[in-house]
Design a protein around this motif. Sequence first.
Motif, short mmCIF file in Angstrom:
data_model
loop_
_atom_site.label_atom_id
_atom_site.label_comp_id
_atom_site.label_asym_id
_atom_site.label_seq_id
_atom_site.Cartn_x
_atom_site.Cartn_y
_atom_site.Cartn_z
N ILE A 1 20.78 90.08 21.38
CA ILE A 1 19.21 89.58 21.95
C ILE A 1 19.60 89.24 23.43
O ILE A 1 20.52 88.38 23.54
N LEU A 2 18.88 89.68 24.51
CA LEU A 2 19.03 89.27 25.89
C LEU A 2 18.20 88.18 26.48
O LEU A 2 18.70 87.33 27.26
N TYR A 3 16.89 88.13 25.80
CA TYR A 3 15.97 87.15 26.10
C TYR A 3 15.49 86.39 25.16
O TYR A 3 15.12 87.08 24.10
N GLY A 4 15.12 85.11 25.36
CA GLY A 4 14.24 84.42 24.14
C GLY A 4 15.10 83.89 23.17
O GLY A 4 16.49 84.39 23.20
N ILE B 1 24.35 69.84 30.83
CA ILE B 1 24.89 70.29 31.86
C ILE B 1 25.82 71.76 31.75
O ILE B 1 26.69 71.41 30.80
N ALA B 2 25.70 72.66 32.44
CA ALA B 2 26.41 73.80 32.22
C ALA B 2 25.73 75.10 33.14
O ALA B 2 24.84 74.70 33.53
N PRO B 3 26.92 75.68 33.54
CA PRO B 3 26.57 76.91 34.50
C PRO B 3 25.30 77.80 33.97
O PRO B 3 25.25 77.73 32.82
N ARG B 4 24.58 78.44 34.89
CA ARG B 4 23.54 79.33 34.36
C ARG B 4 24.13 80.48 33.47
O ARG B 4 25.21 80.88 33.65
N ARG B 5 23.30 80.82 32.72
CA ARG B 5 23.64 82.01 31.80
C ARG B 5 24.86 81.61 30.68
O ARG B 5 25.33 82.35 29.97
N VAL B 6 25.13 80.38 30.55
CA VAL B 6 26.13 80.03 29.51
C VAL B 6 25.47 79.93 28.22
O VAL B 6 26.10 79.88 27.10
N GLY B 7 24.21 79.46 28.35
CA GLY B 7 23.54 79.14 27.05
C GLY B 7 22.72 77.77 26.66
O GLY B 7 22.61 77.40 25.49
N LYS B 8 22.65 77.12 27.90
CA LYS B 8 21.91 75.97 27.53
C LYS B 8 20.80 75.69 26.72
O LYS B 8 20.17 75.07 26.04
N THR B 9 19.49 76.72 27.37
CA THR B 9 18.34 77.05 26.97
C THR B 9 18.44 77.43 25.42
O THR B 9 17.68 77.05 24.42
N GLN C 1 15.83 74.25 14.14
CA GLN C 1 16.07 73.58 12.70
C GLN C 1 15.17 73.00 12.02
O GLN C 1 14.29 72.54 12.78
N ARG C 2 14.98 73.32 10.70
CA ARG C 2 13.86 73.18 9.75
C ARG C 2 13.46 71.72 9.77
O ARG C 2 12.33 71.39 9.97
N ASP C 3 14.36 70.77 9.87
CA ASP C 3 14.25 69.32 9.82
C ASP C 3 13.69 69.03 10.96
O ASP C 3 12.74 68.14 11.29
N ILE C 4 14.05 69.36 12.27
CA ILE C 4 13.44 69.17 13.54
C ILE C 4 12.08 69.68 13.64
O ILE C 4 11.14 69.00 13.94
N GLN C 5 11.79 70.95 13.10
CA GLN C 5 10.72 71.47 13.27
C GLN C 5 9.49 70.48 12.45
O GLN C 5 8.29 70.42 12.67
N HIS C 6 9.98 69.91 11.34
CA HIS C 6 9.15 69.28 10.38
C HIS C 6 8.78 67.84 10.96
O HIS C 6 7.76 67.43 10.68
N ARG C 7 9.83 67.31 11.53
CA ARG C 7 9.64 65.98 12.10
C ARG C 7 9.27 65.72 13.45
O ARG C 7 8.58 64.67 13.65
N TYR C 8 9.45 66.65 14.20
CA TYR C 8 9.03 66.55 15.74
C TYR C 8 8.10 67.68 16.14
O TYR C 8 8.15 68.79 15.55
N TYR C 9 7.35 67.19 17.31
CA TYR C 9 6.69 68.20 18.10
C TYR C 9 7.89 68.51 19.18
O TYR C 9 8.53 67.60 19.72
N THR C 10 7.91 69.76 19.32
CA THR C 10 9.08 70.23 20.23
C THR C 10 8.53 70.79 21.38
O THR C 10 7.62 71.91 21.40
N PHE C 11 8.91 70.72 22.95
CA PHE C 11 8.49 71.18 23.84
C PHE C 11 9.66 71.50 24.94
O PHE C 11 10.45 70.66 25.17
N LEU C 12 9.58 72.76 25.40
CA LEU C 12 10.80 73.34 26.20
C LEU C 12 9.98 73.80 27.63
O LEU C 12 9.08 74.74 27.61
N ILE C 13 10.29 73.09 28.99
CA ILE C 13 9.44 73.15 29.93
C ILE C 13 10.49 73.73 31.09
O ILE C 13 11.36 72.88 31.19
N ASP C 14 10.34 74.73 31.46
CA ASP C 14 11.32 75.49 32.54
C ASP C 14 10.67 75.08 33.83
O ASP C 14 9.62 75.70 34.21
N ILE C 15 11.38 74.14 34.69
CA ILE C 15 10.72 74.08 36.05
C ILE C 15 11.80 74.44 36.92
O ILE C 15 11.38 74.15 38.16
N TYR C 16 12.41 75.74 36.66
CA TYR C 16 13.31 76.09 37.77
C TYR C 16 12.59 76.60 39.03
O TYR C 16 13.18 76.38 40.20
N ALA C 17 11.45 77.49 38.99
CA ALA C 17 10.77 77.60 40.11
C ALA C 17 9.75 76.99 40.63
O ALA C 17 8.99 77.04 41.49
#
Length: 374
Positions: free
Chosen positions: A7-10, A40-48, A57-73
């Motif tokens: 997989i290349l994206y997402g 912290i890590a260089p870009r394209r190493v896999g932080k996201t 992870q199932r327990d995280i999905q069940h217990r939390y609301y999760t938000f991923l916000i990209d502010i690069y641009a």
Amino acid sequence: MIKNPFILYGYESEKYFCDRVQETAELKRLLTNGNNVALIAPRRVGKTGLVENLFHQRDIQHRYYTFLIDIYATKSMEEMVMAMGSAMLVSLRPRGAKVMQRFVSFLSSLRTGIAFDAMGNPSWNVELGDIRQPRTTLDEIFGYINAADKPCIVAIDEFQAVAGYHDQQAEAVLRTYIQHCRNAQFVFSGSQRTMMGEIFLSPSRPFYQSTSMMNIGNIPLEKYTQFAQKHFKEADKSITAGTIAEAYLRFEGITWYMQRVMNELFSLTPPQGECTADMLEPAVDTILRANEFTYQSMIFQLPPKQKELMVAIAKEGKAQNLTSSAFIRKYRLTSSSSVQSAIKGLLEKNFVTSALGIYELYDKFFALWLLRQQ
């Protein structure tokens, strides 16, 4: 069914995610025990990818609301607020109309920019001009986070962008909201090590000593070899360990480049066929040809002095002491002052990255293509 497992994206699923077992466990341990984390890590190493793997992870999905916000641009507080609001609405959509409507009910300053369909589902039609008072909208977003019926994990990707906003108080404003937020933990992910260090380790900055620091490196060759060979085998194909090792060495084990090359090698290998090292160069050639028009356009937009310096850095690979007389003579550059001006422009345009005094081209495929034009 996934046609190509590299997989290349997402993020698809844990099956197509290579390793990071210890890193995922450590990030989970820190967040679920009340820590905010600077990742912290260089870009394209896999932080996201690491953050998304945690969020799936199932327990995280069940217990939390999760938000991923990209502010690069983003270039301003207004743009950051817009990125936060739209990303949060997208994240809440799978939870159903009631959950989304609760979020929207807090955004009174943006009510006119949010439309509802016949089923009552809101859609984000907010434009930048609609955010007239970004701090008011930010207050509403954090109001929702604090009042949510589940604890939240908020990951802000490429967080160092905040340091470049024209609003000098942006860091302080965010720090204040986060400090008083009792219903969420935050991940601040960034690729510019120096800037991230200044934000979180400098006593004069608002985020000083407010997070646990976490660095990630490349996936070990052994782990990536197991991952790649497994997926080839499941498709009734095979790939030699030497082929993977050669690609790993050539692209310094950086995850995205490994995925891109393996994606191409997988597509070039027929069923019941074996991928060997002699297929690596044709695979790279195919990738470069596919991007040639883009690379030509990138070169065209550069002033001559920036182009000359970029070629010099590409030839050097990892360049140091750019303004030294030795470097200037070696690559027939004009002067130290012109080099200083050129490198500033290349860094601002993200053509070149810098860490610990070492400069290199951000895009390794572009660097290869550029060298072939000389």
